[in-house]
Every structure is written in C-alpha cells, then in structure tokens.
Design a protein around this motif. Structure first.
Motif, short mmCIF file in Angstrom:
data_model
loop_
_atom_site.label_atom_id
_atom_site.label_comp_id
_atom_site.label_asym_id
_atom_site.label_seq_id
_atom_site.Cartn_x
_atom_site.Cartn_y
_atom_site.Cartn_z
N ILE A 89 0.85 -1.20 0.00
CA ILE A 89 0.00 0.00 0.00
C ILE A 89 0.89 1.25 0.00
O ILE A 89 0.68 2.17 -0.80
CB ILE A 89 -0.96 -0.01 1.21
CG1 ILE A 89 -2.02 -1.10 1.01
CG2 ILE A 89 -1.61 1.36 1.40
CD1 ILE A 89 -2.81 -1.43 2.26
N ALA A 90 1.88 1.27 0.87
CA ALA A 90 2.80 2.41 0.93
C ALA A 90 3.51 2.62 -0.40
O ALA A 90 3.57 3.74 -0.92
CB ALA A 90 3.82 2.21 2.04
N ARG A 91 4.02 1.54 -0.98
CA ARG A 91 4.75 1.66 -2.25
C ARG A 91 3.86 2.17 -3.37
O ARG A 91 4.31 2.94 -4.22
CB ARG A 91 5.36 0.31 -2.63
CG ARG A 91 6.55 -0.04 -1.80
CD ARG A 91 7.16 -1.34 -2.25
NE ARG A 91 8.50 -1.45 -1.73
CZ ARG A 91 9.27 -2.51 -1.89
NH1 ARG A 91 8.83 -3.55 -2.57
NH2 ARG A 91 10.48 -2.53 -1.39
N ARG A 92 2.63 1.74 -3.40
CA ARG A 92 1.71 2.18 -4.46
C ARG A 92 1.43 3.68 -4.33
O ARG A 92 1.42 4.41 -5.33
CB ARG A 92 0.42 1.37 -4.40
CG ARG A 92 -0.62 1.75 -5.43
CD ARG A 92 -0.24 1.34 -6.85
NE ARG A 92 -1.21 1.81 -7.80
CZ ARG A 92 -2.33 1.16 -8.12
NH1 ARG A 92 -2.59 -0.02 -7.58
NH2 ARG A 92 -3.17 1.68 -8.98
N ILE A 93 1.21 4.14 -3.11
CA ILE A 93 0.97 5.58 -2.90
C ILE A 93 2.21 6.38 -3.31
O ILE A 93 2.09 7.39 -4.01
CB ILE A 93 0.56 5.86 -1.45
CG1 ILE A 93 -0.80 5.23 -1.15
CG2 ILE A 93 0.52 7.37 -1.19
CD1 ILE A 93 -1.17 5.23 0.33
N ILE A 94 3.37 5.92 -2.91
CA ILE A 94 4.62 6.60 -3.27
C ILE A 94 4.78 6.65 -4.78
O ILE A 94 5.13 7.69 -5.35
CB ILE A 94 5.82 5.92 -2.59
CG1 ILE A 94 5.78 6.17 -1.08
CG2 ILE A 94 7.14 6.40 -3.19
CD1 ILE A 94 6.69 5.28 -0.27
N LYS A 95 4.50 5.55 -5.45
CA LYS A 95 4.62 5.50 -6.91
C LYS A 95 3.67 6.50 -7.59
O LYS A 95 4.04 7.16 -8.55
CB LYS A 95 4.30 4.08 -7.40
CG LYS A 95 4.34 3.94 -8.89
CD LYS A 95 3.94 2.54 -9.31
CE LYS A 95 3.78 2.47 -10.81
NZ LYS A 95 3.09 1.27 -11.24
N GLU A 96 2.48 6.62 -7.07
CA GLU A 96 1.47 7.46 -7.71
C GLU A 96 1.64 8.95 -7.44
O GLU A 96 1.36 9.76 -8.32
CB GLU A 96 0.06 7.03 -7.29
CG GLU A 96 -0.30 5.61 -7.69
CD GLU A 96 -0.35 5.37 -9.18
OE1 GLU A 96 -0.60 6.32 -9.95
OE2 GLU A 96 -0.12 4.21 -9.59
N ILE A 97 2.04 9.35 -6.23
CA ILE A 97 2.07 10.78 -5.92
C ILE A 97 3.44 11.33 -5.52
O ILE A 97 3.57 12.54 -5.36
CB ILE A 97 1.04 11.16 -4.84
CG1 ILE A 97 1.38 10.53 -3.48
CG2 ILE A 97 -0.38 10.82 -5.28
CD1 ILE A 97 0.68 11.18 -2.32
N THR A 98 4.43 10.49 -5.31
CA THR A 98 5.77 10.91 -4.91
C THR A 98 5.72 11.95 -3.78
O THR A 98 6.13 13.10 -3.95
CB THR A 98 6.55 11.47 -6.11
OG1 THR A 98 6.33 10.65 -7.25
CG2 THR A 98 8.04 11.53 -5.82
N PRO A 99 5.22 11.55 -2.62
CA PRO A 99 5.15 12.52 -1.50
C PRO A 99 6.54 12.85 -0.98
O PRO A 99 7.50 12.10 -1.20
CB PRO A 99 4.34 11.76 -0.45
CG PRO A 99 4.61 10.32 -0.72
CD PRO A 99 4.76 10.22 -2.22
#
Length: 155
Positions: free
Chosen positions: A101-111
């Motif tokens: 879940i964390a990796r997918r969010i990072i991939k999509e929005i680069t926080p």
C-alpha cells in the motif's frame, strides 16, 4: 484557488464505481496540490481494512493509519478507499499488504514523506503491527502520533 479545474480528470469521484477485484487493477487517482507552496501533513485512517490470509483464506483485519506530506499531488480519497477495498479478496501476509500500500501511494504521488502504520488484529492469538516510513519530515511540519494503542485484548 486558480481558474484551472484540478478535478476535471478524476474518473471515480461523483458516481457509482465498482470495487476493483485485486489491488493491481485498482486506479489510485491524484489531483494537483493547490497548496504545494506550504508543507503540511495529510492523514487517512482505515479502521476496518480487510484482506485474506494467503494460506488459509481466512479474513484478516487491520486498522491502517496513512500519513503523508504531499509534494505536487494529493491522493483522491474515494480512489484510495476503492484501492484499499480491493484487498478484501487479496491473499497476502500483513507485512506485504502494509508495504505494498505504501509503495503504491509513493509510486502514484511521490510525496515528500510517507508513513503507514498497519495495526493488525490477532491471528493465531498474536497481533502483528507493521510500520513503514520513507523520506524526511520537512522542518516545521506537525506530525502527530498515530494514536493507536497497542493491542490489549480484553484485559
């Protein structure tokens, strides 16, 4: 707010949307951050997250807390709900679910920074908590404790 409609390309918000069958098919949407000139933290809480044990097929339950400091993009919340819901029939261990879940969010929005706390309810009598963080917290950003007490059972 600018004259540009930053929400115009969203596909899932504002209408009926089916729950994706698996996380890989889920669309995690984002929008332009209209306050990108200031650092701040965003928190999403999913107190009823569900997935399946990959070996027994039995349901697993967790309380997820996702904190991030956005850069140019924000996660669109309905798409996040659908993405998290796609794990309902997904078989994976607690660690795999939380980190993917964390990796997918990072991939999509680069926080600028992200952390996730996966507070899993007991399986076989043992709760498993999974924590992940990436990036540095910008100076001056208030990052509160996730506020989830350790599992204590009925005692």
């Amino acid at each position: 707010m600018s004259e540009t409609n930053i929400y115009q390309n969203l596909q899932q918000l504002g209408g009926k949307t089916e729950l994706p069958e698996i996380p890989e098919k889920a669309i995690l949407e984002s929008v332009q951050n209209p306050q990108a000139d200031v650092d701040y933290m965003v928190r999403f809480i999913s107190p009823e997250f569900t997935s399946l044990c990959p070996l027994t097929g039995q349901p697993d339950f967790a309380h997820l807390v996702i904190d991030y400091i956005p850069s140019a993009r924000l996660v669109e919340s309905k798409s996040l709900k659908l993405f998290l819901g796609s794990y309902r029939n997904h078989g994976a261990f607690h660690e795999d679910c939380t980190i993917s879940i964390a990796r997918r969010i990072i991939k999509e929005i680069t926080p600028k920074w992200l952390r996730i706390g996966g507070y899993w309810y007991p399986r076989g009598g043992m709760p498993i908590d999974v924590f992940f963080a990436q990036g540095e917290i910008p100076q001056g950003v208030w990052v509160p404790d996730q506020g989830v007490a350790p599992y204590r059972g009925r005692g």
